[in-house]
Design a protein around this motif. Structure first.
Motif, PDB file in Angstrom:
ATOM      1  N   PRO A   1      -8.665  -9.898  32.166  1.00 41.31           N
ATOM      2  CA  PRO A   1      -7.721  -9.129  31.413  1.00 41.31           C
ATOM      3  C   PRO A   1      -7.545  -9.941  29.887  1.00 41.31           C
ATOM      4  O   PRO A   1      -7.537 -11.326  29.802  1.00 41.31           O
ATOM      5  CB  PRO A   1      -6.429  -9.466  32.286  1.00 41.31           C
ATOM      6  CG  PRO A   1      -6.555 -10.746  33.152  1.00 41.31           C
ATOM      7  CD  PRO A   1      -8.115 -10.873  33.429  1.00 41.31           C
ATOM      8  N   LEU A   2      -7.385  -8.992  29.000  1.00 44.47           N
ATOM      9  CA  LEU A   2      -7.035  -9.652  27.565  1.00 44.47           C
ATOM     10  C   LEU A   2      -6.090  -8.621  27.025  1.00 44.47           C
ATOM     11  O   LEU A   2      -5.421  -7.754  27.748  1.00 44.47           O
ATOM     12  CB  LEU A   2      -8.136  -8.833  26.719  1.00 44.47           C
ATOM     13  CG  LEU A   2      -9.527  -9.497  27.017  1.00 44.47           C
ATOM     14  CD1 LEU A   2     -10.504  -8.810  26.378  1.00 44.47           C
ATOM     15  CD2 LEU A   2      -9.835 -10.843  27.040  1.00 44.47           C
TER      16      LEU A   2
ATOM     17  N   LEU B   1      -8.940  -4.510  30.544  1.00 49.24           N
ATOM     18  CA  LEU B   1      -9.558  -5.077  31.293  1.00 49.24           C
ATOM     19  C   LEU B   1     -10.949  -4.951  30.843  1.00 49.24           C
ATOM     20  O   LEU B   1     -11.169  -3.823  30.128  1.00 49.24           O
ATOM     21  CB  LEU B   1      -9.513  -4.568  32.674  1.00 49.24           C
ATOM     22  CG  LEU B   1      -8.576  -4.398  33.453  1.00 49.24           C
ATOM     23  CD1 LEU B   1      -8.366  -3.777  34.777  1.00 49.24           C
ATOM     24  CD2 LEU B   1      -7.741  -5.867  33.467  1.00 49.24           C
ATOM     25  N   HIS B   2     -11.953  -6.002  30.827  1.00 49.29           N
ATOM     26  CA  HIS B   2     -13.194  -6.108  30.123  1.00 49.29           C
ATOM     27  C   HIS B   2     -14.223  -6.738  31.138  1.00 49.29           C
ATOM     28  O   HIS B   2     -13.811  -7.756  31.915  1.00 49.29           O
ATOM     29  CB  HIS B   2     -12.890  -6.949  28.825  1.00 49.29           C
ATOM     30  CG  HIS B   2     -14.433  -7.151  28.126  1.00 49.29           C
ATOM     31  ND1 HIS B   2     -15.024  -6.060  27.591  1.00 49.29           N
ATOM     32  CD2 HIS B   2     -14.948  -8.170  27.780  1.00 49.29           C
ATOM     33  CE1 HIS B   2     -16.158  -6.478  26.964  1.00 49.29           C
ATOM     34  NE2 HIS B   2     -16.047  -7.760  27.112  1.00 49.29           N
TER      35      HIS B   2
ATOM     36  N   LEU C   1     -10.262  -1.410  29.208  1.00 41.26           N
ATOM     37  CA  LEU C   1      -9.822  -0.223  29.902  1.00 41.26           C
ATOM     38  C   LEU C   1      -8.311  -0.740  30.134  1.00 41.26           C
ATOM     39  O   LEU C   1      -7.861  -1.825  30.499  1.00 41.26           O
ATOM     40  CB  LEU C   1     -10.038  -0.344  31.524  1.00 41.26           C
ATOM     41  CG  LEU C   1      -9.399   0.425  32.289  1.00 41.26           C
ATOM     42  CD1 LEU C   1      -9.372   2.057  32.268  1.00 41.26           C
ATOM     43  CD2 LEU C   1     -10.070   0.180  34.029  1.00 41.26           C
ATOM     44  N   PRO C   2      -7.306  -0.061  29.643  1.00 40.00           N
ATOM     45  CA  PRO C   2      -5.977  -0.313  29.818  1.00 40.00           C
ATOM     46  C   PRO C   2      -5.505  -0.293  31.150  1.00 40.00           C
ATOM     47  O   PRO C   2      -5.541   1.048  31.656  1.00 40.00           O
ATOM     48  CB  PRO C   2      -5.253   0.562  28.802  1.00 40.00           C
ATOM     49  CG  PRO C   2      -6.268   1.092  27.806  1.00 40.00           C
ATOM     50  CD  PRO C   2      -7.480   0.948  28.514  1.00 40.00           C
ATOM     51  N   ALA C   3      -4.996  -0.991  31.759  1.00 40.91           N
ATOM     52  CA  ALA C   3      -4.511  -1.082  33.247  1.00 40.91           C
ATOM     53  C   ALA C   3      -3.567  -1.958  33.630  1.00 40.91           C
ATOM     54  O   ALA C   3      -3.520  -3.087  32.893  1.00 40.91           O
ATOM     55  CB  ALA C   3      -5.687  -0.921  34.065  1.00 40.91           C
ATOM     56  N   HIS C   4      -2.984  -2.020  34.696  1.00 42.31           N
ATOM     57  CA  HIS C   4      -1.994  -2.974  35.129  1.00 42.31           C
ATOM     58  C   HIS C   4      -2.749  -3.807  35.930  1.00 42.31           C
ATOM     59  O   HIS C   4      -3.886  -3.426  36.799  1.00 42.31           O
ATOM     60  CB  HIS C   4      -0.777  -2.273  36.095  1.00 42.31           C
ATOM     61  CG  HIS C   4       0.311  -3.262  36.501  1.00 42.31           C
ATOM     62  ND1 HIS C   4       0.158  -3.809  37.670  1.00 42.31           N
ATOM     63  CD2 HIS C   4       1.139  -3.927  35.848  1.00 42.31           C
ATOM     64  CE1 HIS C   4       1.257  -4.706  37.776  1.00 42.31           C
ATOM     65  NE2 HIS C   4       1.780  -4.584  36.561  1.00 42.31           N
TER      66      HIS C   4
END
Length: 239
Positions: A177-178, A69-70, A158-161
Motif C-alpha cells: 500500500p502507498l 495498492l502496487h 489500484l485505489p482500494a481499502h
C-alpha cells in the motif's frame, strides 16, 4: 433473498443499479462513491434522476480511506501479454483516445491507475484525471485475477481499502500500500426500494451493519467514523 448467498460483484452506473432495483431484479445494492476526501461530493449519495430518487432510498453505511495498492515485483500470474481479457482500456488524462499497451515487467515509478469503468465511479475518475500525472486504465472484470495481471504487468496503482488484502488471491499477490498524493476515500451506500428498509431481512442486514442508528440518519448523511466490515463477507439473512 437466499440464505448464505454471497453478494454478486458487477460494475454498473448508479442509475443502472437503481433501475434494476425498481424493476424488482435485485433486493439491495451496495454502492461505493469514491473521490478526494476533502470534497463534499465524496460523502454525498449517488446522483439519480428525480423519478428514480423517488423510488430508491440510499442509506449511508460509513466512510473509509483508500490507499494505492502496487505490485513492485513484476510477477505475472499467467504470462499473458497485453491485457486481461476483460475489456480493459487506457485513457490519457485530457484525451478521449483509448488504446492497449504492451505488457512489461512492473517498474518504478508506477505508470498509471487501474480503475473500474468510469460510469461506475465517475468522481474518482475526475479527481485522478485532474492531477494530470498518470493515465487511467479501466477494467470491468469481476474476477480478481485479471486485475492482478494488470497490476503486475503494467505497474499500475489500484485505489482500494486495506481490507482487500485480507482476501485470496489479493493476500498472496505481494501488493504493497502507498499513500496517494491527496487523501482519497469512499463512502458506502446501501440502495433499497423506498419503504423496504422495514422488511425483516433488510432490517436485519441494517442492524448487522450498525443497528438502528443507520435508520435515524438522513439519506445524505453518512455514518462518519463507523468501523465497517468487508462487504465481501456479507451473508444474506434468512427470511
Amino acid at each position: 433473498m437466499q440464505p448464505a448467498a454471497a453478494p454478486q460483484l458487477a460494475f454498473h452506473s448508479a442509475t443502472a443499479w437503481a433501475q434494476r432495483l425498481t424493476h424488482g431484479e435485485l433486493d439491495a445494492v451496495l454502492l461505493a462513491v469514491a473521490g478526494a476526501s476533502q470534497q463534499q461530493a465524496t460523502r454525498q449519495p449517488p446522483r439519480l434522476a428525480r423519478a428514480l430518487g423517488q423510488q430508491v432510498q440510499a442509506i449511508a453505511l460509513g466512510e473509509r480511506p483508500l490507499l494505492l495498492l502496487h505490485q513492485p515485483s513484476g510477477t505475472s500470474h499467467d504470462g499473458h501479454r497485453d491485457g486481461c481479457g476483460c475489456g480493459c482500456h487506457q485513457s490519457e488524462p485530457g484525451s478521449s483516445s483509448l488504446r492497449h499497451r504492451d505488457s512489461a515487467p512492473a517498474a518504478w515509478p508506477p505508470r498509471g491507475y487501474l480503475l473500474p469503468p468510469q460510469d461506475h465511479n465517475p468522481l474518482l475518475h475526475r479527481v485522478l484525471t485532474a492531477e494530470n500525472r498518470l493515465p487511467l486504465h479501466h477494467c470491468a472484470a469481476t474476477d480478481p485475477l485479471p486485475w492482478l495481471r494488470q497490476l503486475a504487468q503494467r505497474s499500475l496503482l489500484l485505489p482500494a481499502h486495506l481490507t482487500l488484502l485480507t482476501l485470496p488471491p489479493w493476500s498472496q499477490a505481494g501488493l504493497i500500500p502507498l499513500r496517494p498524493l491527496q487523501p482519497l476515500s469512499e463512502t458506502l451506500w446501501l440502495l433499497l426500494r423506498r419503504g423496504e428498509a422495514s422488511h425483516p431481512a433488510l432490517r436485519e442486514l441494517l442492524h448487522w451493519w450498525g443497528g438502528p442508528r443507520l435508520l435515524q440518519q438522513p439519506d445524505s448523511s453518512p455514518a462518519n467514523g463507523r468501523q465497517l466490515r468487508p462487504w465481501w463477507q456479507w451473508r444474506w439473512p434468512r427470511h
